[in-house]
Design a protein around this motif. Structure first.
Motif, PDB file in Angstrom:
ATOM      1  N   ARG A   6       8.716   6.173 -12.529  1.00 21.67           N
ATOM      2  CA  ARG A   6       8.655   6.277 -13.975  1.00 21.67           C
ATOM      3  C   ARG A   6       7.205   6.229 -14.457  1.00 21.67           C
ATOM      4  NH1 ARG A   6      13.492   5.303 -16.614  1.00 21.67           N
ATOM      5  NH2 ARG A   6      12.556   4.260 -18.384  1.00 21.67           N
ATOM      6  N   ARG A  27       8.527   1.431 -21.940  1.00 22.14           N
ATOM      7  CA  ARG A  27       9.475   1.062 -20.895  1.00 22.14           C
ATOM      8  C   ARG A  27      10.832   1.733 -21.120  1.00 22.14           C
ATOM      9  NH1 ARG A  27       6.993  -4.351 -21.292  1.00 22.14           N
ATOM     10  NH2 ARG A  27       5.854  -4.754 -19.354  1.00 22.14           N
ATOM     11  N   LYS A  28      11.231   1.796 -22.384  1.00 26.11           N
ATOM     12  CA  LYS A  28      12.528   2.407 -22.694  1.00 26.11           C
ATOM     13  C   LYS A  28      12.481   3.922 -22.549  1.00 26.11           C
ATOM     14  CE  LYS A  28      13.828  -1.230 -25.976  1.00 26.11           C
ATOM     15  NZ  LYS A  28      14.032  -1.555 -27.425  1.00 26.11           N
ATOM     16  N   ASN A  29      11.330   4.520 -22.856  1.00 26.48           N
ATOM     17  CA  ASN A  29      11.210   5.970 -22.811  1.00 26.48           C
ATOM     18  C   ASN A  29       9.807   6.359 -22.363  1.00 26.48           C
ATOM     19  OD1 ASN A  29      11.353   8.703 -23.091  1.00 26.48           O
ATOM     20  ND2 ASN A  29      11.863   8.694 -25.259  1.00 26.48           N
ATOM     21  N   THR A  70      11.217  -3.223 -14.115  1.00 26.02           N
ATOM     22  CA  THR A  70      11.514  -2.503 -15.342  1.00 26.02           C
ATOM     23  C   THR A  70      10.634  -1.274 -15.521  1.00 26.02           C
ATOM     24  OG1 THR A  70       9.957  -3.856 -16.595  1.00 26.02           O
ATOM     25  CG2 THR A  70      12.238  -4.629 -16.482  1.00 26.02           C
ATOM     26  N   TRP A  71       9.686  -1.074 -14.625  1.00 26.89           N
ATOM     27  CA  TRP A  71       8.754   0.057 -14.762  1.00 26.89           C
ATOM     28  C   TRP A  71       8.401   0.536 -13.369  1.00 26.89           C
ATOM     29  CZ3 TRP A  71       7.110   2.748 -18.940  1.00 26.89           C
ATOM     30  CH2 TRP A  71       5.988   3.561 -18.784  1.00 26.89           C
ATOM     31  N   ASP A  86       7.163  -1.969 -25.021  1.00 26.57           N
ATOM     32  CA  ASP A  86       8.631  -1.907 -24.983  1.00 26.57           C
ATOM     33  C   ASP A  86       9.115  -0.476 -25.162  1.00 26.57           C
ATOM     34  OD1 ASP A  86       8.793  -4.619 -24.602  1.00 26.57           O
ATOM     35  OD2 ASP A  86       9.098  -5.091 -26.731  1.00 26.57           O
ATOM     36  N   LEU A  87       8.461   0.261 -26.073  1.00 27.89           N
ATOM     37  CA  LEU A  87       8.846   1.656 -26.281  1.00 27.89           C
ATOM     38  C   LEU A  87       8.586   2.496 -25.038  1.00 27.89           C
ATOM     39  CD1 LEU A  87       7.639   2.405 -29.930  1.00 27.89           C
ATOM     40  CD2 LEU A  87       9.980   2.192 -29.108  1.00 27.89           C
TER      41      LEU A  87
END
Length: 352
Positions: free
Chosen positions: A248, A200-202, A243-244, A197-198
């Motif tokens: 990215r 994916r967010k950053n 989401t990814w 999750d971390l």
């Protein structure tokens, strides 16, 4: 060298095992003392097959006195050396040389298991599995690898032993102590999901920062990131790629532990890229240094639009394209390394 006297060979082997005892156990043992045989409690707690009468006779026939046995001071229970004690009884000795073990009974069990792994009469596989089950019950916070190193079993075998125990007999723990003394989370899958999750967010978040935030090792954080790059969830499920994105993922792949500069969005378009190169070429700090001019020449040589590159590729002979592709990929890897080194020395990270 072949020992002619089997009893003497057994005594020599026992002394070698005593000398090879881990330092931590040596510190738990007191000096050698004489202990009355009748004061000792002798129970076979490790061997399902019981005592070996033949081994007792061999020890009793030895002319030299065997190494000291180990006795748990608080209970006077024999921790190591039951056969030596039986041999002393057979010889009608009133006392025996012993070292006192200062510690808990659970620690005495661990000591006994390790002391009987490489003796002249080592524990069987079944005995070691039974010992592993007892140790898991006494020390549920110890990892499978740590218990395996104590019992000379594989971590997989210890894992099976742990799973075979009734749930109520093994208290649950949030973390387990490994062979290196470090505590790691039991629910690794949940920790991996938190790390994903971390990322994916950053995607630019350094590995060590993710590891510290979640409570995992940097290598586990790297494994999580690699799974995301391959299109996998930490638990192996197929993920939602929306989401990814690939871009990215490439950006995350550029990351190492230090923060890096990441150029995103329209900067990748040819006009903006050309403008960025023109700005760099106008920088006096680059123009008037040898390394700066060299770097600018390399960048200018590659400052072509996609259409120009397409035209170049179409004009190349077909038979050479595969080899050119391989060489180009190797050069690309080199550029990635250069980008990483430059980014490590950048003063800040350009955010989207």
């Amino acid at each position: 060298m072949v020992m002619k006297n089997p009893a003497l060979g057994t005594i020599v082997a026992l002394r070698g095992i005593r000398d090879a005892m881990p330092e931590c156990w040596q510190k738990a043992l007191g000096p050698v003392v004489r202990v009355p045989v009748r004061s000792l409690i002798a129970e076979n707690t490790l061997r399902a097959s019981g005592e070996s009468a033949e081994h007792i006779r061999v020890l009793a026939a030895a002319s030299a006195e065997p190494p000291p046995i180990v006795v748990h001071r608080a209970t006077m229970r024999v921790v190591d050396g039951l056969h030596r004690l039986r041999a002393a009884e057979l010889c009608k000795r009133e006392s025996i040389a012993a070292r006192m073990f200062d510690g808990e009974e659970a620690d005495a069990l661990v000591f006994a298991v390790q002391a009987n792994l490489t003796t002249t009469l080592p524990l069987s596989s079944a005995d070691r599995k039974a010992a592993a089950e007892r140790i898991v019950g006494l020390y549920p916070q110890w990892s499978d690898g740590l218990v395996a190193s104590i019992t000379n079993l594989s971590p997989k075998t210890v894992r099976g032993v742990r799973r075979g125990r009734p749930a109520e007999s093994t208290p649950s723990t949030e973390g387990r102590v490994g062979r290196d003394g470090r505590v790691r989370p039991v629910n690794a899958a949940e920790k991996r999901r938190e790390a994903s999750d971390l990322f994916r967010k950053n995607p630019e978040m350094p590995l060590r920062q993710v590891a510290k935030a979640v409570g995992i090792s940097p290598e586990t954080a790297r494994s999580v990131r690699n799974r995301l790059l391959r299109g996998e969830e930490p638990d192996g499920r197929e993920r939602d790629r929306s989401t990814w994105t690939a871009e990215r993922a490439r950006e995350a792949d550029r990351q190492d532990d230090p923060p890096v500069v990441v150029l995103k969005g329209p900067v990748h378009a040819a006009p903006q890229r050309a403008a960025a190169i023109r700005q760099l070429m106008a920088d006096p700090a680059l123009r008037y240094s040898e390394n700066g001019r060299f770097m600018l020449r390399l960048l200018k040589a590659h400052a072509m639009s996609d259409e120009e590159w397409t035209a170049v590729i179409k004009g190349l002979p077909v038979h050479a394209r595969q080899a050119l592709s391989s060489v180009s990929l190797e050069y690309a890897k080199g550029w990635v390394k250069i980008a990483r080194k430059l980014a490590r020395n950048a003063p800040l990270s350009v955010q989207q």
